[in-house]
Design an enzyme around this catalytic site. Structure first.
Site, PDB file in Angstrom:
ATOM      1  N   GLY A  73       0.836  -1.043  -0.024  1.00  0.00           N
ATOM      2  CA  GLY A  73      -0.106   0.251  -0.152  1.00  0.00           C
ATOM      3  C   GLY A  73       1.019   1.245  -0.070  1.00  0.00           C
ATOM      4  O   GLY A  73       0.443   2.285   0.550  1.00  0.00           O
ATOM      5  N   GLY A 109      -0.314   5.001  -0.750  1.00  0.00           N
ATOM      6  CA  GLY A 109      -1.306   5.546  -0.011  1.00  0.00           C
ATOM      7  C   GLY A 109      -0.861   6.573   0.929  1.00  0.00           C
ATOM      8  O   GLY A 109       0.393   6.824   0.650  1.00  0.00           O
ATOM      9  N   ASP A 130       2.373  -1.682  -4.521  1.00  0.00           N
ATOM     10  CA  ASP A 130       1.024  -1.075  -4.530  1.00  0.00           C
ATOM     11  C   ASP A 130       0.494  -1.612  -5.819  1.00  0.00           C
ATOM     12  O   ASP A 130       1.028  -1.749  -7.098  1.00  0.00           O
ATOM     13  CB  ASP A 130       1.355   0.541  -4.523  1.00  0.00           C
ATOM     14  CG  ASP A 130      -0.045   1.195  -4.089  1.00  0.00           C
ATOM     15  OD1 ASP A 130       0.029   1.487  -2.995  1.00  0.00           O
ATOM     16  OD2 ASP A 130      -1.012   1.151  -4.948  1.00  0.00           O
ATOM     17  N   ILE A 153      -1.240  -7.633  -3.408  1.00  0.00           N
ATOM     18  CA  ILE A 153      -1.032  -8.513  -2.421  1.00  0.00           C
ATOM     19  C   ILE A 153      -1.716  -9.699  -2.836  1.00  0.00           C
ATOM     20  O   ILE A 153      -1.518 -10.493  -1.928  1.00  0.00           O
ATOM     21  CB  ILE A 153      -1.335  -7.666  -1.053  1.00  0.00           C
ATOM     22  CG1 ILE A 153      -2.615  -7.364  -0.916  1.00  0.00           C
ATOM     23  CG2 ILE A 153      -0.356  -6.672  -0.792  1.00  0.00           C
ATOM     24  CD1 ILE A 153      -3.171  -6.868   0.462  1.00  0.00           C
ATOM     25  N   TYR A 169     -14.781  -3.101   6.924  1.00  0.00           N
ATOM     26  CA  TYR A 169     -13.319  -2.615   7.237  1.00  0.00           C
ATOM     27  C   TYR A 169     -13.001  -2.793   8.747  1.00  0.00           C
ATOM     28  O   TYR A 169     -11.875  -3.027   9.051  1.00  0.00           O
ATOM     29  CB  TYR A 169     -13.299  -1.177   6.962  1.00  0.00           C
ATOM     30  CG  TYR A 169     -11.964  -0.498   7.344  1.00  0.00           C
ATOM     31  CD1 TYR A 169     -12.160   0.587   8.358  1.00  0.00           C
ATOM     32  CD2 TYR A 169     -10.831  -0.529   6.554  1.00  0.00           C
ATOM     33  CE1 TYR A 169     -10.837   0.972   8.627  1.00  0.00           C
ATOM     34  CE2 TYR A 169      -9.819   0.029   6.970  1.00  0.00           C
ATOM     35  CZ  TYR A 169      -9.624   0.911   7.826  1.00  0.00           C
ATOM     36  OH  TYR A 169      -8.493   1.753   8.374  1.00  0.00           O
ATOM     37  N   LYS A 176     -10.207  -5.471  10.091  1.00  0.00           N
ATOM     38  CA  LYS A 176      -9.006  -4.939  11.027  1.00  0.00           C
ATOM     39  C   LYS A 176      -9.087  -5.802  12.285  1.00  0.00           C
ATOM     40  O   LYS A 176      -8.112  -6.149  12.650  1.00  0.00           O
ATOM     41  CB  LYS A 176      -9.209  -3.344  11.234  1.00  0.00           C
ATOM     42  CG  LYS A 176      -8.969  -2.513   9.986  1.00  0.00           C
ATOM     43  CD  LYS A 176      -7.374  -2.645   9.560  1.00  0.00           C
ATOM     44  CE  LYS A 176      -7.019  -1.857   8.243  1.00  0.00           C
ATOM     45  NZ  LYS A 176      -5.548  -1.797   7.889  1.00  0.00           N
TER      46      LYS A 176
END
Ligand code: AKB
Length: 338
Positions: A10, A13, A35, A55, A154, A158
């Site tokens: 990432g 980002g 990324d 990924i 999300y 997480k």
């Protein structure tokens, strides 16, 4: 021989941009940046290798395993809370299966070079879920073990990945004869992050950054949460410093898998007032999006960062005033040539 590097996923980002600059400039560490999007040229010039890919691409990760020796991973790739609500399965694939792939990559790295791999993972205040505003107000600064009942895909992603990381670090293949992998999983639960350099996308805490950057650009902005909406925030330099400090902490001092960190907590109206003071001609109104508001209302009003301060010396440099007056406003002015 494989090249020893730090892997950042990432990397293009918001956090990745700031982390690359810090690692490359201040710590002169060789970085492999992964990324799905190409890095912007400035960041690309600072890394040893830029890898454009997913990924979720196991053959890509196999190639990285063969070419590079990795003992520090910053796994930043994720779909943030608002975007994840529109594509929950895509969020699960990226946020969970992607993280699982990186944990397997870390295990294979540890098996191949025989050293532990420090795996740094940004979780979020989205891992919390408070049921109503009255409970939220009474809860105040929540501790890590409180209210772990997220209401977004999300946040669920997480929280589960926090446990995945703890499993890989402490219980992986516990019934086999294989040695447990040398993964040292460390995690912070970030609040809303505000960068002077980049504007986030897909987050529900983005109203703060969007408001400030729109004011600087002279564009009208309609804030999608109520004026009294209050959550914890952190200036991006403190977020980067917290990742680096945690990555270097003595492992025997760490008593938690996931640590709260925060710089300050501010209401949308306090942020609006600071933006208008800096950019008096700005037009900042409110147009509440009830659904996004309910997500933010499920997040804590503030986070208790005592465990991070105790275990690894977390100490943010930017409170609200300093964040605006010494970081956000001067850097944003420079960024927009004001
Ligand atoms: C989001 O808004 O989704 C993120 C977060 C709070 O983790 N910025």
């Amino acid at each position: 021989m494989r090249k020893p590097v730090v892997l950042i996923t990432g990397a293009n980002g918001e956090i990745g941009h700031a982390l690359i600059a810090n690692l490359a400039r201040q710590r002169n560490l060789p970085v492999v940046a992964l990324d799905v999007n190409a890095l912007d040229p400035k960041a690309a010039s600072l890394v040893q290798r830029e890898v454009t890919g997913s990924i979720l691409d196991n053959s890509l990760l196999e190639r990285l395993l063969a070419e590079f020796e990795v003992d520090l991973i910053f796994h930043l790739a994720a779909l943030l809370s608002s975007r994840a609500e529109f594509t929950p399965m895509a969020a699960h694939h990226v946020n969970v299966e992607g993280t699982l792939n990186l944990l397997e990559f870390a295990a294979h790295q540890a098996e191949s070079h025989g050293r532990r791999v420090v795996f740094i993972y940004p979780s979020s205040i989205a891992a919390y879920g408070l049921p109503d505003l009255d409970t939220r107000r009474k809860a105040g600064q929540v501790k890590e073990a409180d209210w772990n009942t997220p209401i977004t895909m999300y946040g669920c992603n997480k929280l589960y990945c926090e446990h995945l990381g703890r499993y890989y670090a402490k219980h992986y293949k516990q019934l086999s004869e294989a040695k447990a992998p040398l993964i040292d999983f460390r995690c912070v639960r970030f609040p809303g992050l505000i960068s002077a350099v980049t504007v986030p996308s897909g987050g529900t805490s983005d109203y703060a950054s969007e408001m400030i950057h729109a004011a600087a650009r002279g564009e009208p902005y309609a804030c999608f949460v109520r004026p009294d909406t209050r959550i914890p925030f952190m200036a991006m330099p403190d977020a980067i410093e917290s990742l680096l400090t945690l990555s270097a902490a003595q492992s025997d001092r760490l008593t938690c898998t996931a640590y709260n960190v925060r710089g300050f907590n501010a209401s949308a109206d306090e942020i609006r007032a600071a933006a208008l003071k800096a950019f008096p001609d700005a037009t900042i109104t409110y147009r509440v999006d009830a659904k996004r508001q309910s997500i933010v209302d499920s997040w804590p009003e503030d986070a208790d960062d005592a465990a991070a301060r105790r275990d690894w010396g977390f100490s943010p440099g930017y409170d609200f005033d300093r964040a605006f007056h010494e970081y956000l406003i001067p850097t944003i002015r420079q960024r927009y040539g004001l």
